[in-house]
Design a protein around this motif. Sequence first.
Motif, PDB file in Angstrom:
ATOM      1  N   UNK A 177       0.864  -1.250   0.009  1.00  0.00           N
ATOM      2  CA  UNK A 177      -0.032   0.095   0.004  1.00  0.00           C
ATOM      3  C   UNK A 177       1.078   1.264   0.008  1.00  0.00           C
ATOM      4  N   UNK A 178       0.809   2.085  -1.005  1.00  0.00           N
ATOM      5  CA  UNK A 178       1.534   3.321  -0.897  1.00  0.00           C
ATOM      6  C   UNK A 178       0.540   4.581  -0.590  1.00  0.00           C
ATOM      7  N   UNK A 179       1.143   5.276   0.598  1.00  0.00           N
ATOM      8  CA  UNK A 179       0.415   6.360   1.142  1.00  0.00           C
ATOM      9  C   UNK A 179       1.240   7.725   0.941  1.00  0.00           C
ATOM     10  N   UNK A 180       2.245   7.697   0.186  1.00  0.00           N
ATOM     11  CA  UNK A 180       3.060   8.967  -0.009  1.00  0.00           C
ATOM     12  C   UNK A 180       2.794   9.645  -1.295  1.00  0.00           C
ATOM     13  N   UNK A 181       2.619  10.662  -1.140  1.00  0.00           N
ATOM     14  CA  UNK A 181       1.974  11.611  -2.444  1.00  0.00           C
ATOM     15  C   UNK A 181       3.162  11.396  -3.538  1.00  0.00           C
ATOM     16  N   UNK A 182       4.333  11.340  -3.467  1.00  0.00           N
ATOM     17  CA  UNK A 182       5.204  11.513  -4.567  1.00  0.00           C
ATOM     18  C   UNK A 182       5.344   9.915  -5.291  1.00  0.00           C
ATOM     19  N   UNK A 183       5.377   8.986  -4.380  1.00  0.00           N
ATOM     20  CA  UNK A 183       5.143   7.629  -4.550  1.00  0.00           C
ATOM     21  C   UNK A 183       3.931   7.224  -5.588  1.00  0.00           C
ATOM     22  N   UNK A 184       2.867   7.797  -5.042  1.00  0.00           N
ATOM     23  CA  UNK A 184       1.567   7.518  -5.888  1.00  0.00           C
ATOM     24  C   UNK A 184       1.509   8.054  -7.011  1.00  0.00           C
ATOM     25  N   UNK A 185       2.156   9.441  -7.190  1.00  0.00           N
ATOM     26  CA  UNK A 185       2.139  10.160  -8.446  1.00  0.00           C
ATOM     27  C   UNK A 185       3.136   9.307  -9.277  1.00  0.00           C
ATOM     28  N   UNK A 186       4.168   8.888  -8.872  1.00  0.00           N
ATOM     29  CA  UNK A 186       5.303   8.086  -9.604  1.00  0.00           C
ATOM     30  C   UNK A 186       4.708   6.954 -10.272  1.00  0.00           C
ATOM     31  N   UNK A 225      12.471   2.451  -1.995  1.00  0.00           N
ATOM     32  CA  UNK A 225      13.574   1.453  -1.226  1.00  0.00           C
ATOM     33  C   UNK A 225      13.089   0.151  -1.110  1.00  0.00           C
ATOM     34  N   UNK A 226      12.080  -0.178  -1.787  1.00  0.00           N
ATOM     35  CA  UNK A 226      11.718  -1.545  -1.853  1.00  0.00           C
ATOM     36  C   UNK A 226      11.461  -2.130  -3.215  1.00  0.00           C
ATOM     37  N   UNK A 227      11.592  -3.527  -3.614  1.00  0.00           N
ATOM     38  CA  UNK A 227      11.633  -4.180  -4.845  1.00  0.00           C
ATOM     39  C   UNK A 227      10.020  -4.709  -5.004  1.00  0.00           C
ATOM     40  N   UNK A 228       9.239  -4.011  -5.965  1.00  0.00           N
ATOM     41  CA  UNK A 228       8.058  -4.555  -6.140  1.00  0.00           C
ATOM     42  C   UNK A 228       8.275  -5.603  -7.354  1.00  0.00           C
ATOM     43  N   UNK A 229       8.144  -6.688  -7.279  1.00  0.00           N
ATOM     44  CA  UNK A 229       8.179  -7.830  -7.869  1.00  0.00           C
ATOM     45  C   UNK A 229       7.107  -7.988  -9.032  1.00  0.00           C
ATOM     46  N   UNK A 230       7.429  -8.212 -10.263  1.00  0.00           N
ATOM     47  CA  UNK A 230       6.560  -8.455 -11.329  1.00  0.00           C
ATOM     48  C   UNK A 230       5.403  -9.207 -10.804  1.00  0.00           C
ATOM     49  N   UNK A 231       4.178  -8.814 -11.232  1.00  0.00           N
ATOM     50  CA  UNK A 231       2.873  -9.439 -10.943  1.00  0.00           C
ATOM     51  C   UNK A 231       2.248  -8.974  -9.654  1.00  0.00           C
ATOM     52  N   UNK A 232       2.931  -8.142  -8.842  1.00  0.00           N
ATOM     53  CA  UNK A 232       2.435  -7.632  -7.478  1.00  0.00           C
ATOM     54  C   UNK A 232       1.685  -6.563  -7.923  1.00  0.00           C
ATOM     55  N   UNK A 233       0.514  -6.488  -7.133  1.00  0.00           N
ATOM     56  CA  UNK A 233      -0.363  -5.169  -7.237  1.00  0.00           C
ATOM     57  C   UNK A 233      -0.247  -4.490  -6.011  1.00  0.00           C
ATOM     58  N   UNK A 234      -0.046  -3.147  -6.435  1.00  0.00           N
ATOM     59  CA  UNK A 234       0.101  -2.120  -5.418  1.00  0.00           C
ATOM     60  C   UNK A 234      -1.168  -1.327  -5.054  1.00  0.00           C
ATOM     61  N   UNK A 235      -1.582  -1.012  -4.218  1.00  0.00           N
ATOM     62  CA  UNK A 235      -2.910  -0.286  -3.471  1.00  0.00           C
ATOM     63  C   UNK A 235      -2.538   1.424  -3.348  1.00  0.00           C
ATOM     64  N   UNK A 236      -2.935   2.242  -4.132  1.00  0.00           N
ATOM     65  CA  UNK A 236      -2.597   3.669  -3.960  1.00  0.00           C
ATOM     66  C   UNK A 236      -3.720   4.210  -3.334  1.00  0.00           C
ATOM     67  N   UNK A 237      -3.157   4.731  -2.128  1.00  0.00           N
ATOM     68  CA  UNK A 237      -4.030   5.435  -1.241  1.00  0.00           C
ATOM     69  C   UNK A 237      -4.017   6.818  -1.532  1.00  0.00           C
ATOM     70  N   UNK A 238      -5.200   7.461  -2.261  1.00  0.00           N
ATOM     71  CA  UNK A 238      -5.351   8.518  -2.766  1.00  0.00           C
ATOM     72  C   UNK A 238      -5.658   9.707  -1.631  1.00  0.00           C
ATOM     73  N   UNK A 239      -6.570   9.111  -0.659  1.00  0.00           N
ATOM     74  CA  UNK A 239      -6.818   9.950   0.394  1.00  0.00           C
ATOM     75  C   UNK A 239      -5.493  10.282   1.369  1.00  0.00           C
ATOM     76  N   UNK A 240      -4.661   9.406   1.731  1.00  0.00           N
ATOM     77  CA  UNK A 240      -3.739   9.558   2.385  1.00  0.00           C
ATOM     78  C   UNK A 240      -2.435  10.508   1.642  1.00  0.00           C
ATOM     79  N   UNK A 241      -2.436  10.102   0.494  1.00  0.00           N
ATOM     80  CA  UNK A 241      -1.451  10.973  -0.359  1.00  0.00           C
ATOM     81  C   UNK A 241      -1.866  12.392  -0.337  1.00  0.00           C
TER      82      UNK A 241
END
Length: 401
Positions: free
Chosen positions: A49-58, A299-315
Amino acid sequence: MGESVHTIRTMPLERRPGCPFDPPPELIEARDHGPISHFTFPGGKPGWIITGYDLVRSVLEDQRFSARKELLLHPTIDLSGFQVDPAAPGEFLLMDDPLHSRYRKLLAGKFTVRRMRMIAERVEQIVGEHLDAMEKAGPPVDLVAAYAKPIPAVVICELLGVPYEDRARFQDHIALFLSGETSDEDLIAAVAAVHGYIEELVAAKRKNPASDVISDLLDTDLTDEELRGIGLVLLSAGLDSATNVLALGTWALLSNPEQLAALRADPELADSAVEELLRYVSVGKTFMRTALEDVELGGQTIEAGTTVVLSYNTANRDPERFADPHALDLSRNDGGNLAFGHGVHMCLGSQLARIELRIGFTALVNRFPTLRLAVPSDEVPLRPGSADVHGVKSLPVTWDA
């Protein structure tokens, strides 16, 4: 992977009592630990789960992450026992390029800033009619039923050419599958009814085209199935999000009287007020993307096939991006909220929504200078955490008649 990486153990997450505008406390805590957290999806597959603005945007601008429906996991539904099919033709939000860009290019000319400005006069008319009806009925009223729900519904239905006599039935079906409280049986029935209705609408436009978006698309090479998919995306997106921003945004203004007074006193504040309310209430909670290859992120490796959840409200509450992020400040000028997404999938209807919100908020607060909640704040019923769009079931308001 270091031990310090935070873990979020479950979704959906409910808002803290008394804090209906803030993201769930577990997500705020996660963001305080860093912009990316471990998460295990229902069914047991690992993700993030990605909660930071810059990472969600990236992620939103990185083509190594896919929006394809068949590749995505869902944070609240166990899909492990199901074969998830690709998005239906025309449902371009859940596609990658080149399919996504093909549909988007055909639609882009229908949602230009110029065309939206032409629609603004009609929006003012619709808003005025609903304010007149509220005034005639007298207080108290449910602002969702009387104002926040019908205004976006009338606008999007007119834009797409839904006949007046069909709108109430259609809105009821849409509301069922967006509420987060519908049984599986009722959900399947509601989705089937909406699909069937849009199929009938496309057939009717083929026989009698008019001055609406679906009719405009008849001259393209789109099939009826593709037009149905596009219609479903535009109608469901155009109804629910704007409704809940209008309702939650009004509640936020009533909860911050100094900001409400500033909006009434300065009409020039309207545009920045809309942007701030979009950021502050963040009704679109999460979106998913799946890595097509190994990606280094935060700083983490997101492996191929892995789903990430983008938390807009926290970003949108990230203190590294927004000063004093949990405060409502209508004069805020740092912009850049993620309410409409970012990158190639950024919401096509963002200009239309901004027009509805600018006119809807300013006309409402100026027509009723004594507008206030008709019940204690903690009695306003929120949508459940399982709903895809954050909002309220109803918003009882009153004023001095």
